[in-house]
Design an enzyme around this catalytic site. Structure first.
Site: not given
Ligand code: GAR
Length: 191
Positions: A12-13, A102
């Site tokens: 969730g950053s 993404h």
């Molecule tokens: C992020 O890097 C986002 O781009 C990716 O998941 C991560 C979530 O990080 N999304 C995908 O890969 C979608 N296909 P977070 O939970 O720290 O925000």
């Protein structure tokens, strides 16, 4: 006020960064955070930031209209996928504007199973010279739909999935909230 619902499956950053960005915004507010993982760290972030958060099951998402009805009741203007790893049922995409981020330059390195370190490992294995982020509208396929923003970073000869993840993280922090704001300036209030 335009209202955002954030869907996230993990740390969730991005969700936190978006919540902070819109905290005192004149016409956009984060209504709520939704996750399919009861142990996702995004729940702790939401609690700390005083944002309402909910856990739902994959079945509730795919087999019932529970979430859809809830979003309509709340008059949500935009659904933001911030590291959300399930495919959103088509009816959501028909009823709401949905945006996703993404961690690669789509259409390359997208699709089912392509998330996190797997994406970065594939990019490095293929000896790419650059990678980046893609912010795009969501349609009925994984990592597909109109591209709104792409931002790039270079790949160093000694790049690892971890170092690349950090570069991508920086790009996500910088671009995602601004892209959401720009999008919501254009979306007419439907409810
Ligand atoms: C992020 O890097 C986002 O781009 C990716 O998941 C991560 C979530 O990080 N999304 C995908 O890969 C979608 N296909 P977070 O939970 O720290 O925000």
């Amino acid at each position: 006020m335009k209202k955002i619902a954030i869907l996230a499956s993990g740390s969730g950053s991005n969700a936190e960064n978006i919540i902070l960005f819109f905290q005192h915004h004149p016409f956009i507010r984060i209504d709520s955070v939704w996750t399919n993982k009861s142990d996702a760290f995004v729940l702790e972030r939401a609690e700390r930031l005083n944002v309402e958060a909910h856990v739902f099951t994959k079945n509730e998402l795919a087999q019932t209209d529970q979430l859809l009805v809830e979003f309509k009741k709340r008059k949500i203007d935009l659904i933001v996928l911030a590291g959300f790893l399930l495919l959103l049922p088509p009816k959501f995409v028909r009823e709401f504007q949905v945006v996703n981020i993404h961690p690669a330059l789509l259409p390359a390195y997208g699709g089912k199973g392509m998330y996190g370190a797997r994406v970065h490992q594939a990019v490095i294995d293929n000896k790419e010279k650059e990678s980046g982020i893609t912010i795009h509208l969501v349609d009925e396929q994984y990592d597909h739909g109109k591209i709104l923003v792409q931002a790039k970073c270079s790949i160093d000869p000694d790049e690892t999935p971890e170092t690349l993840a950090e570069k991508i993280h920086q790009l996500e922090m910088e671009h995602f909230p601004k892209a959401i704001e720009k999008l919501l300036k254009k979306v007419p209030k439907v409810n």
